[in-house]
Motif scaffolding. Structure first.
Motif, PDB file in Angstrom:
ATOM      1  N   ILE A  70       0.871  -1.250   0.068  1.00 27.84           N
ATOM      2  CA  ILE A  70       0.036   0.227  -0.037  1.00 27.84           C
ATOM      3  C   ILE A  70       0.830   0.890  -0.089  1.00 27.84           C
ATOM      4  O   ILE A  70       1.881   1.321   0.667  1.00 27.84           O
ATOM      5  CB  ILE A  70      -0.894   0.066   1.245  1.00 27.84           C
ATOM      6  CG1 ILE A  70      -2.237  -0.784   0.838  1.00 27.84           C
ATOM      7  CG2 ILE A  70      -1.254   1.297   1.471  1.00 27.84           C
ATOM      8  CD1 ILE A  70      -3.092  -0.865   1.990  1.00 27.84           C
ATOM      9  N   ARG A  71       0.375   2.236  -0.669  1.00 30.29           N
ATOM     10  CA  ARG A  71       1.089   3.537  -0.844  1.00 30.29           C
ATOM     11  C   ARG A  71       0.253   4.656   0.016  1.00 30.29           C
ATOM     12  O   ARG A  71      -1.062   4.650  -0.159  1.00 30.29           O
ATOM     13  CB  ARG A  71       1.087   4.387  -2.029  1.00 30.29           C
ATOM     14  CG  ARG A  71       2.403   3.415  -3.059  1.00 30.29           C
ATOM     15  CD  ARG A  71       1.892   2.217  -3.459  1.00 30.29           C
ATOM     16  NE  ARG A  71       2.824   1.966  -4.732  1.00 30.29           N
ATOM     17  CZ  ARG A  71       2.979   0.707  -5.161  1.00 30.29           C
ATOM     18  NH1 ARG A  71       2.662  -0.351  -4.562  1.00 30.29           N
ATOM     19  NH2 ARG A  71       4.052   0.706  -6.258  1.00 30.29           N
ATOM     20  N   ARG A  72       0.623   5.459   1.120  1.00 28.03           N
ATOM     21  CA  ARG A  72      -0.051   6.209   1.845  1.00 28.03           C
ATOM     22  C   ARG A  72       0.413   7.689   1.409  1.00 28.03           C
ATOM     23  O   ARG A  72       1.579   7.950   1.796  1.00 28.03           O
ATOM     24  CB  ARG A  72      -0.049   6.078   3.245  1.00 28.03           C
ATOM     25  CG  ARG A  72      -0.926   6.507   3.821  1.00 28.03           C
ATOM     26  CD  ARG A  72      -1.382   5.893   5.439  1.00 28.03           C
ATOM     27  NE  ARG A  72      -2.762   6.483   5.862  1.00 28.03           N
ATOM     28  CZ  ARG A  72      -3.215   6.229   6.920  1.00 28.03           C
ATOM     29  NH1 ARG A  72      -2.553   5.462   7.841  1.00 28.03           N
ATOM     30  NH2 ARG A  72      -4.175   6.725   7.395  1.00 28.03           N
ATOM     31  N   ALA A  73      -0.444   8.570   1.001  1.00 29.58           N
ATOM     32  CA  ALA A  73      -0.223   9.690   0.559  1.00 29.58           C
ATOM     33  C   ALA A  73      -0.923  10.793   1.499  1.00 29.58           C
ATOM     34  O   ALA A  73      -1.741  10.595   2.085  1.00 29.58           O
ATOM     35  CB  ALA A  73      -0.776  10.121  -1.043  1.00 29.58           C
ATOM     36  N   TYR A  74      -0.253  12.210   1.551  1.00 31.16           N
ATOM     37  CA  TYR A  74      -0.674  13.038   2.233  1.00 31.16           C
ATOM     38  C   TYR A  74      -1.942  13.751   1.643  1.00 31.16           C
ATOM     39  O   TYR A  74      -1.845  14.342   0.546  1.00 31.16           O
ATOM     40  CB  TYR A  74       0.379  14.167   2.356  1.00 31.16           C
ATOM     41  CG  TYR A  74       0.097  15.387   3.228  1.00 31.16           C
ATOM     42  CD1 TYR A  74      -0.340  15.315   4.631  1.00 31.16           C
ATOM     43  CD2 TYR A  74      -0.283  16.532   2.443  1.00 31.16           C
ATOM     44  CE1 TYR A  74      -0.402  16.498   5.225  1.00 31.16           C
ATOM     45  CE2 TYR A  74      -0.605  17.708   3.228  1.00 31.16           C
ATOM     46  CZ  TYR A  74      -0.898  17.726   4.525  1.00 31.16           C
ATOM     47  OH  TYR A  74      -1.065  18.686   5.344  1.00 31.16           O
ATOM     48  N   GLY A  75      -3.015  13.624   2.245  1.00 36.85           N
ATOM     49  CA  GLY A  75      -4.216  14.142   1.882  1.00 36.85           C
ATOM     50  C   GLY A  75      -5.320  13.179   2.133  1.00 36.85           C
ATOM     51  O   GLY A  75      -5.320  12.318   2.730  1.00 36.85           O
ATOM     52  N   PRO A  76      -6.640  13.387   1.487  1.00 37.62           N
ATOM     53  CA  PRO A  76      -7.850  12.970   1.999  1.00 37.62           C
ATOM     54  C   PRO A  76      -7.911  11.557   1.060  1.00 37.62           C
ATOM     55  O   PRO A  76      -7.565  11.578   0.089  1.00 37.62           O
ATOM     56  CB  PRO A  76      -8.901  14.118   1.559  1.00 37.62           C
ATOM     57  CG  PRO A  76      -8.372  14.760   0.534  1.00 37.62           C
ATOM     58  CD  PRO A  76      -7.018  15.008   1.025  1.00 37.62           C
ATOM     59  N   ASN A  77      -8.643  10.666   1.798  1.00 38.87           N
ATOM     60  CA  ASN A  77      -8.825   9.402   0.863  1.00 38.87           C
ATOM     61  C   ASN A  77      -9.989   9.545   0.039  1.00 38.87           C
ATOM     62  O   ASN A  77     -10.951  10.533   0.374  1.00 38.87           O
ATOM     63  CB  ASN A  77      -9.061   8.330   1.875  1.00 38.87           C
ATOM     64  CG  ASN A  77      -9.052   6.836   1.560  1.00 38.87           C
ATOM     65  OD1 ASN A  77      -8.098   6.549   1.285  1.00 38.87           O
ATOM     66  ND2 ASN A  77     -10.119   6.269   0.929  1.00 38.87           N
ATOM     67  N   TRP A  78     -10.075   9.043  -0.982  1.00 41.62           N
ATOM     68  CA  TRP A  78     -11.311   9.097  -1.864  1.00 41.62           C
ATOM     69  C   TRP A  78     -12.424   8.684  -0.953  1.00 41.62           C
ATOM     70  O   TRP A  78     -12.679   7.565  -0.246  1.00 41.62           O
ATOM     71  CB  TRP A  78     -11.080   7.870  -2.962  1.00 41.62           C
ATOM     72  CG  TRP A  78     -12.180   8.076  -4.026  1.00 41.62           C
ATOM     73  CD1 TRP A  78     -13.623   8.750  -4.033  1.00 41.62           C
ATOM     74  CD2 TRP A  78     -12.276   7.405  -5.347  1.00 41.62           C
ATOM     75  NE1 TRP A  78     -14.053   8.546  -5.340  1.00 41.62           N
ATOM     76  CE2 TRP A  78     -13.402   7.792  -5.909  1.00 41.62           C
ATOM     77  CE3 TRP A  78     -11.615   6.317  -5.464  1.00 41.62           C
ATOM     78  CZ2 TRP A  78     -13.812   7.074  -7.073  1.00 41.62           C
ATOM     79  CZ3 TRP A  78     -11.723   5.572  -6.922  1.00 41.62           C
ATOM     80  CH2 TRP A  78     -12.826   6.046  -7.653  1.00 41.62           C
TER      81      TRP A  78
END
Length: 277
Positions: A70-78
């Protein structure tokens, strides 16, 4: 059997309940396949670093899904917004436009490709935005793809040659139209084609022959996730044992059970009113 879901995930915000539930086609199929008894189920995708992303991650861990890629990005999830229509059915009425998944593309390293190749089957969807990667991915693993209701010719001619399984929603088509369409998909190079038709059950094309499955009765509370559970059970059974009638029967039973609780696979969480869409 080992299955990997690659691509889309989402949280569904139920406005009438004030709750979010984890979901998304690729993620749901990974979870349901594990519940159906596969030896290993993995999920590869991008999630946000917010409360919704935490919910997705925690639910996958609770379901014993391999989340090492899994990649975790800065910002809101879909996040999608779901409400009830006059008939009591859930309908999508809005979203946050994809959250971090709309900002970042899921790219594959050589290590990712090697990891995917350790699975017997990969499932992805029209919402995952990895169509251009399918030629490379199909060399590593058989691919299952959910088109939902998308059936435009240019798109399906681009995608179908790389698939082992293709699933479509055909609720708006007659039975004969569904059968003609499935044969068209089969002629593009996809040997196994399924069409779910809501209350009219499902049809499946396997190597040129059409099979039909009626729905199972259920105490319907929430239909969200039923189609994904159908796909997951069908893949789990048919890819291993090649008995299409049994696979379709079990898939219909599983889909009916999913309709009897809220959310695709549970894990509802009350949403902070300060961040409601």
């Amino acid at each position: 059997m080992k299955l990997i879901g690659v691509g889309d995930n989402v949280v569904d915000f139920y406005k009438d309940r004030g709750e979010i539930f984890p979901g998304g086609n690729a993620l749901n199929v990974a979870v349901f396949s594990k519940r159906n008894g596969v030896e290993r189920s993995s999920y590869m995708g991008i999630i946000g670093d917010d409360e919704a992303g935490d919910l997705v991650l925690n639910s996958l861990e609770a379901e014993n899904i391999d989340i090492s890629r899994i990649r975790r990005a800065y910002g809101p999830n879909w996040e999608s917004v779901v409400t009830l229509n006059e008939e009591g059915d859930r309908v999508f009425v809005g979203s946050n436009k994809g959250g971090v998944q709309s900002q970042f593309k899921l790219n594959f390293t050589e290590d990712d490709l090697l990891f995917i190749a350790t699975h017997d089957l990969m499932h992805t969807s029209v919402y995952s935005r990895i169509e251009k990667e399918l030629p490379v991915l199909s060399e590593r693993v058989p691919i299952s793809f959910d088109f939902s209701s998308r059936r435009d010719e240019e798109y399906i001619r681009t995608v179908c040659p790389y698939l082992q399984y293709a699933f479509f929603s055909g609720s708006d088509l007659s039975k004969s139209e569904c059968i003609d369409f499935m044969h068209y998909i089969g002629n593009l190079g996809t040997p196994f084609v399924g069409m779910t038709r809501g209350g009219d059950g499902a049809l499946f094309l396997a190597n040129g022959k059409v099979f039909e499955q009626s729905i199972h009765e259920a105490n319907v509370i929430d239909t969200l996730g039923a189609g994904d559970s159908f796909i997951a059970m069908f893949l789990t059974q048919f890819h291993q044992y090649h008995n299409i009638r049994e696979a379709m029967r079990l898939a219909a039973e599983t889909a009916a059970k999913v309709c009897e609780y809220y959310g695709a696979f549970g894990y509802g969480l009350k949403k902070d009113e300060s961040v409601m869409l």
